[in-house]
Each structure stands twice: as structure tokens, then as C-alpha cells.
Design a protein around this motif. Structure first.
Motif, PDB file in Angstrom:
ATOM      1  N   ALA A 162       0.825  -1.221   0.000  1.00 48.39           N
ATOM      2  CA  ALA A 162       0.000   0.000   0.000  1.00 48.39           C
ATOM      3  C   ALA A 162       0.853   1.263   0.000  1.00 48.39           C
ATOM      4  CB  ALA A 162      -0.960  -0.005   1.183  1.00 48.39           C
ATOM      5  N   ALA A 163       1.931   1.291   0.770  1.00 47.42           N
ATOM      6  CA  ALA A 163       2.780   2.497   0.835  1.00 47.42           C
ATOM      7  C   ALA A 163       3.389   2.813  -0.529  1.00 47.42           C
ATOM      8  CB  ALA A 163       3.870   2.318   1.885  1.00 47.42           C
ATOM      9  N   ALA A 164       3.741   1.778  -1.281  1.00 45.98           N
ATOM     10  CA  ALA A 164       4.326   1.993  -2.608  1.00 45.98           C
ATOM     11  C   ALA A 164       3.267   2.306  -3.654  1.00 45.98           C
ATOM     12  CB  ALA A 164       5.124   0.760  -3.032  1.00 45.98           C
ATOM     13  N   LEU A 165       2.040   1.858  -3.410  1.00 43.41           N
ATOM     14  CA  LEU A 165       0.979   2.021  -4.405  1.00 43.41           C
ATOM     15  C   LEU A 165       0.234   3.352  -4.312  1.00 43.41           C
ATOM     16  CD1 LEU A 165      -0.560  -1.564  -4.369  1.00 43.41           C
ATOM     17  CD2 LEU A 165       0.905  -0.554  -6.124  1.00 43.41           C
ATOM     18  N   VAL A 166       0.521   4.170  -3.286  1.00 39.88           N
ATOM     19  CA  VAL A 166      -0.213   5.432  -3.169  1.00 39.88           C
ATOM     20  C   VAL A 166      -0.025   6.325  -4.395  1.00 39.88           C
ATOM     21  CG1 VAL A 166      -0.301   5.480  -0.638  1.00 39.88           C
ATOM     22  CG2 VAL A 166       1.644   6.525  -1.829  1.00 39.88           C
ATOM     23  N   GLU A 167       1.092   6.171  -5.108  1.00 39.34           N
ATOM     24  CA  GLU A 167       1.308   7.000  -6.306  1.00 39.34           C
ATOM     25  C   GLU A 167       0.333   6.652  -7.424  1.00 39.34           C
ATOM     26  OE1 GLU A 167       4.994   4.715  -8.485  1.00 39.34           O
ATOM     27  OE2 GLU A 167       5.462   6.084  -6.843  1.00 39.34           O
ATOM     28  N   GLU A 168      -0.329   5.498  -7.307  1.00 33.93           N
ATOM     29  CA  GLU A 168      -1.326   5.072  -8.295  1.00 33.93           C
ATOM     30  C   GLU A 168      -2.753   5.206  -7.753  1.00 33.93           C
ATOM     31  OE1 GLU A 168      -0.596   4.404 -11.341  1.00 33.93           O
ATOM     32  OE2 GLU A 168       1.562   4.455 -11.044  1.00 33.93           O
ATOM     33  N   ALA A 169      -2.933   5.874  -6.628  1.00 32.55           N
ATOM     34  CA  ALA A 169      -4.251   6.014  -6.011  1.00 32.55           C
ATOM     35  C   ALA A 169      -5.214   6.741  -6.952  1.00 32.55           C
ATOM     36  CB  ALA A 169      -4.132   6.782  -4.698  1.00 32.55           C
TER      37      ALA A 169
END
Length: 201
Positions: A162-169
Motif C-alpha cells: 500500500a505504501a508503494a501504491l499510493v502514487e497510483e491512487a
């Protein structure tokens, strides 16, 4: 990077470029075509594996005529206005009139299968996605993993990332409905797809 350095060293004016009639320009085009072929093979391999899993889980065979393959960020030789041109699309895809394409929204919002209208003023192009409203760095600074988890509560994804995926939110992207309204003269929406699971490599 290599061809960019060559273009900056040999190019004239403010925009580095390579003449396609030189050895350097021909090498750049050849490498670009190789990369496009590699990318196609990669997409086909991923799709084949995904379809095997889905067919096994659902007990239904995929319809091979329903494949939609869309590449972007490429260079291709095309005819426009009676002239043969090299067309570079960045953030866009080319769709002939009647050709199917896919315009993704985000991990948590709808994506659309569309049909190209072949608009000549746009070089038969359309967007390749919703488009970002936050850069990746801005998204990492503004969006918390907990907020991403909340908005993706109905989507299967790797919560450990989740921490790495926030840029794709979803909040990092434009509203896909607005995007389609803005390019109504370029594409016709055929099918709305809602994400059930997301795999981000």
C-alpha cells in the motif's frame, strides 16, 4: 538514454532530434521497433498467463476475438493528410475508425473499452488513460496508505504494498468520465469495466 545523448550531441536548435536518414537516426528507429516488439511479446505473455488462471477459476474459455491490445509511447509510420509521417504518441494511442481500444481510469475507478472514431485532426489518436492530476512524488507526499486502503476496500490488491501504491491512487488521476466527455469526438465508449483485482508489477 543512449539515443537521447546522441540526439543532444548531433541535434540542432532547441529540440534534440535525429535525422532518420542518418545511421544514428536509423539505429534509433530500429531500437524503438525492437522495444515495441518486446513490449508486445510481454503483454501477450502476461495475458496468456492471466487467461489461463481466469479460465481455470471460472470454467469458461476466453473469446480470442475479444482481445484488445493497445500500446502507447511509441513511434510509427502512418499516412495522414495524404503524407507518410513518423508519428510519436506520448500519453496517447492511435485508433483507426472502428478499432477497439482501452482507456484506463485508475486502480479504484472504471476503465472503458472504446471504439476509435478516426478523427483526422487528432491524427486518429486518443488518450491512453485518465491522466494524472498529481505527480508520483505529490501523490506519495499527500496520500496516506490508510486512505488508499479505504478507497480500494472492494478491490483485491497486495495490501503489503500500500505504501508503494499510493502514487497510483485514484485521487492521483483525473475523473475518467470527464476524460471521455472531453474526447467524445475521438472515441465512443462501448463497455465500462470496474476493477475487481489489481496487479501492479
Amino acid at each position: 538514454d543512449h539515443h537521447g545523448r546522441v540526439a543532444r550531441a548531433l541535434g540542432e536548435g532547441g529540440l534534440p532530434a535525429l535525422d532518420i536518414h542518418t545511421a544514428e537516426g536509423a539505429a534509433c528507429l530500429a531500437d524503438t521497433q525492437w522495444a515495441c516488439h518486446f513490449a508486445l511479446a510481454n503483454r501477450e505473455a502476461i495475458a496468456a498467463r492471466a487467461l489461463d488462471v481466469l479460465e481455470d477459476a471460472l470454467g469458461v474459455a476466453a473469446d480470442p476475438t475479444s482481445v484488445v491490445d493497445v500500446h502507447h509511447n511509441h513511434v510509427a509510420q502512418e499516412e495522414h493528410g495524404g503524407r507518410l509521417l513518423w508519428v510519436h504518441r506520448k500519453g496517447a494511442v492511435g485508433l483507426q475508425a472502428g478499432q477497439r481500444g482501452l482507456i484506463p481510469g485508475s486502480m479504484g475507478t472504471a476503465s472503458y473499452v472504446v471504439e476509435g472514431r478516426g478523427e483526422p485532426r487528432a491524427f486518429r489518436s486518443c488518450s491512453h488513460g485518465a491522466g494524472r492530476v498529481l505527480t508520483r512524488a505529490e501523490a506519495r507526499a499527500r496520500i496516506r496508505p490508510a486512505a488508499l486502503e479505504h478507497v480500494l476496500r472492494r478491490v483485491v490488491y497486495d495490501k503489503g504494498r500500500a505504501a508503494a501504491l499510493v502514487e497510483e491512487a485514484p485521487a492521483a488521476y483525473r475523473d475518467i468520465t470527464e476524460v471521455l466527455e472531453d474526447e467524445a469526438d475521438l472515441v465512443r465508449p462501448l463497455l465500462r469495466l470496474t476493477p475487481l483485482a489489481v496487479l501492479k508489477g
